[in-house]
Design an enzyme around this catalytic site. Structure first.
Site, mmCIF file in Angstrom:
data_model
loop_
_atom_site.group_PDB
_atom_site.id
_atom_site.type_symbol
_atom_site.label_atom_id
_atom_site.label_comp_id
_atom_site.label_asym_id
_atom_site.label_seq_id
_atom_site.Cartn_x
_atom_site.Cartn_y
_atom_site.Cartn_z
ATOM 1 N N LYS A 259 -6.689 -16.550 52.793
ATOM 2 C CA LYS A 259 -6.028 -17.717 53.369
ATOM 3 C C LYS A 259 -5.286 -17.364 54.654
ATOM 4 O O LYS A 259 -4.389 -18.065 55.098
ATOM 5 C CB LYS A 259 -5.044 -18.319 52.367
ATOM 6 C CG LYS A 259 -5.767 -18.941 51.198
ATOM 7 C CD LYS A 259 -4.871 -19.812 50.362
ATOM 8 C CE LYS A 259 -5.671 -20.394 49.218
ATOM 9 N NZ LYS A 259 -4.831 -21.171 48.307
ATOM 10 N N ASN A 260 -5.669 -16.286 55.273
ATOM 11 C CA ASN A 260 -4.983 -15.797 56.455
ATOM 12 C C ASN A 260 -5.663 -16.328 57.714
ATOM 13 O O ASN A 260 -6.829 -16.053 57.968
ATOM 14 C CB ASN A 260 -5.018 -14.264 56.392
ATOM 15 C CG ASN A 260 -4.484 -13.604 57.625
ATOM 16 O OD1 ASN A 260 -4.927 -13.880 58.728
ATOM 17 N ND2 ASN A 260 -3.533 -12.715 57.439
#
Lengths: 333, 313
Positions: free
Chosen positions: A110-111
């Site tokens: 989720k970066n």
């Protein structure tokens, strides 16, 4: 680039190739507003990174250092920036870079930085990367089928690099695994609308309605297929109110009694009525049967039925009572 | 349940800003500018703007500015539109926008607009409607909206509108409450709210409220306190906030507090952080909770700050 595990764990100060560099500590100013202390290993790697970054050293060891810094803190966007500058300067093999990102992404799906870096690399590789990118996003989605970044990246791949052939099938697969996956429904709509291989909304509508109705019947409380169904008639309310499949699914559900969640079926009936739909006697009776609220329609007009629908919803979906009351107030318009 | 533990949250925020021994602080140092905005705006909403030394903060902010005019997340980092907005917002809180070379900052932001009207985050080209909002919000505060092509910016945002009335990060992207906030706020600021189907979007947004009273960001996802901001501010901007159950949402937010040590988490019993503390308090502000100052739903700054910028002198 080598990243054997024991190499990764040795901090720069203990490696001979870094002996010529003076590490730069974090500059928090004389009276730091937000002074922070670090774990020694983290601090040291970042101190060496700052030195290399300040010197703008674009070497293989610098690349390796960005690798270590990223492992310690993949959110640090400056490290990613510098990595890209080094990759460009050294003219590195970008297929290897995709290998690298795949490895980091596993634990950091989720970066934002990782996903943008991935896009940057894939864009440079062009059409060659299409297949691999679809597989990569598929892998991430197999761990989290609603990962927004993965879907966004996948849409970019399809539109920029192609690979539409199996996309509808992929959506079908994901929906089979989880019919409640709103991202997969969204992707399905995306494919119907934009795939150069399928013929567009008009051509696909009939089969899509069939598919969606089946999904609705399986789980009437599922918000996504109801919205998807409505979306299949975007800009065409006439077809919406005249397609018997739509009113039939509402009737089926509203007549089924029991503990079926009727909220979306009722709101769909309301939407049909507001576009001029003429309800059958059966449908009227099915709605009336749910009306324990005591309010009676004052006529056989559609407005009367709409009123009943809203009254039922005010109770069945009490959290949104103000919304249904407002809908009721709109019926006379 | 119960009340807002305002004093505890103030203490928590001040402690985080000063923490000397936290590894968590280390991994977040690159986004310190965002953290400053979240923490300081929360303090302001709780009436405690003056407990911090604004001069120190302003000094640090200016050290984060680059030649390009953009601001970085912290000293020694590269500029990005994200931190540029947070810098502008914090300076606005302290009524110190005058320390800025407005021309320089606005030129940096305007330079990030692309041909199709979208905005990139920085020189590396990432595109997302978040950046459209950031550019429009920032330039509006600086009164330099005319530096960008507003029509194209609006057209790009509209191209990200979905058939459910919501908006995604790029055209075709799934409707997501965070992206919806960005698009609706950008349209509100540019006077283009008529492109929003308020009834349709309002319904989509009020459907985000789940049994527990909390709000999620997309259908069938878990509720999270941060959506108390993104969903609520969107509903407020389109005049539909009464479509959710305010009482139930307030209860949910209050349940997410750590009433012992201060701070608010994403959902009850999880670990707290500054991000969710800000969004919880901001949500309570929109819900007119007593003791919390009103917040502007588009600019995400206290109303008195926005009034000062736009309606004084």
């Amino acid at each position: 680039m080598n990243w054997e595990d024991d190499e990764e764990k040795l901090p720069p100060s203990q490696r001979p190739e870094w002996s010529d560099v003076s590490p730069l500590p974090q500059d928090d100013g004389p009276n730091p507003v937000v002074p922070i202390a670090y774990k020694p290993e983290f601090a040291e790697t970042m101190d060496y990174f700052r030195a290399i970054y300040r010197a703008d050293e674009r070497s293989p060891r610098a690349l390796q250092l960005t690798h270590q810094a990223i492992l310690l803190n993949p959110g640090n966007y400056t490290v990613w920036h510098f990595r890209r500058l080094i990759l460009e300067t050294l003219n590195k093999d970008l297929h290897q870079e995709l290998d690298y990102v795949s490895r980091i992404a596993e634990k950091n799906s989720k970066n934002y930085q990782i996903w943008h870096h991935r896009l940057w690399v894939a864009e440079k590789l062009g059409l060659d990367a299409a297949d691999r990118e679809l597989k990569f996003t598929e892998k991430i989605l197999s761990g989290d089928a609603k990962n927004y970044h993965a879907w966004s990246h996948r849409q970019w791949v399809l539109q920029s690099l192609g690979g539409w052939d199996d996309e509808l099938e992929y959506c079908r697969q994901l929906l089979e695994e989880d019919i409640f996956n709103n991202s997969a429904w969204n992707q399905r709509y995306f494919v119907i609308m934009k795939s150069p291989l399928l013929g567009g909304l008009q051509a696909m509508r009939e089969s899509e309605v069939k598919y969606t109705v089946a999904a609705i019947l399986a789980n009437p409380e599922n918000e996504s297929p109801w919205r998807y169904l409505r979306g299949l008639y975007k800009d065409d309310p006439k077809s919406w109110i005249h397609d018997p499949q739509v009113s039939t699914v509402c009737l089926k559900l509203l007549s089924s009694g029991g503990t079926t969640n009727h909220v979306f079926a009722l709101s769909t009936v309301l939407d049909l009525l507001s576009h001029g739909f003429q309800p059958s006697q059966e449908l009227r009776e099915a709605v009336e049967a749910l009306n324990f609220t005591g309010s009676r329609p004052d006529s056989q007009e559609s407005i009367g039925l709409g009123n009943v629908v809203c009254s039922v919803l005010e109770h069945a979906d009490a959290m949104r009572v103000n919304y249904w009351r407002w809908r009721k107030s709109q019926l006379t318009m | 349940m119960g009340e807002l533990a305002a004093d505890k949250h103030v203490k928590y925020i001040l402690a985080v800003e000063k923490r000397k021994d936290s590894f968590e602080s280390a991994v977040l140092e690159h986004l310190r500018m965002n953290g400053a905005y979240w923490g300081l705006t929360t303090l302001d909403l709780l009436g405690k703007r003056d407990v911090v030394d604004s001069n120190e903060i302003i000094e640090w902010i200016l050290k984060c500015q680059h030649e390009s005019g953009g601001f970085a997340g912290n000293i020694g980092h590269d500029p990005h539109i994200l931190y540029t907005l947070s810098a502008i917002q914090v300076l606005a809180l302290f009524d110190k926008l005058n320390v800025l070379d407005v021309d320089k900052v606005s030129t940096y932001i305007a330079g990030l607009q692309n041909e199709d009207g979208s905005f990139s985050g920085d020189i590396w080209g990432e595109v997302d409607t978040r950046f459209s909002y950031i550019a429009i919000c920032g330039l509006s505060i600086l009164k330099c909206l005319d530096k960008i092509n507003v029509e194209r910016a609006v057209n790009y945002i509209i191209s990200c509108r979905n058939v459910d009335g919501g908006f995604g990060c790029t055209p075709g992207g799934e409707s997501h409450a965070g992206q919806i906030f960005c698009c609706v706020a950008a349209l509100a600021i540019t006077g283009a709210l008529h492109y929003v189907d308020k009834d349709l979007l309002g319904w989509w947004l009020c459907e985000r409220q789940v049994k527990s009273g909390g709000l999620n960001g997309r259908p069938e996802k878990l509720p999270d306190v941060c959506y108390s901001w993104w969903v609520l501010s969107s509903l407020t901007m389109i005049d539909r906030v009464h479509w959710i159950s305010k009482e139930k949402l307030i209860k949910f937010i209050l349940n997410c507090q750590d009433t012992e040590n201060g701070g608010i988490s994403d959902r009850p019993d999880d670990a707290v952080d500054i991000f969710h503390t800000y969004f919880g308090v901001a949500g309570l502000s929109l819900l007119e909770y007593p003791g919390v100052k009103p917040i502007d739903p588009a600019y995400a700054l206290p109303v008195d700050v926005i009034d000062r910028i736009f309606f004084s002198k």
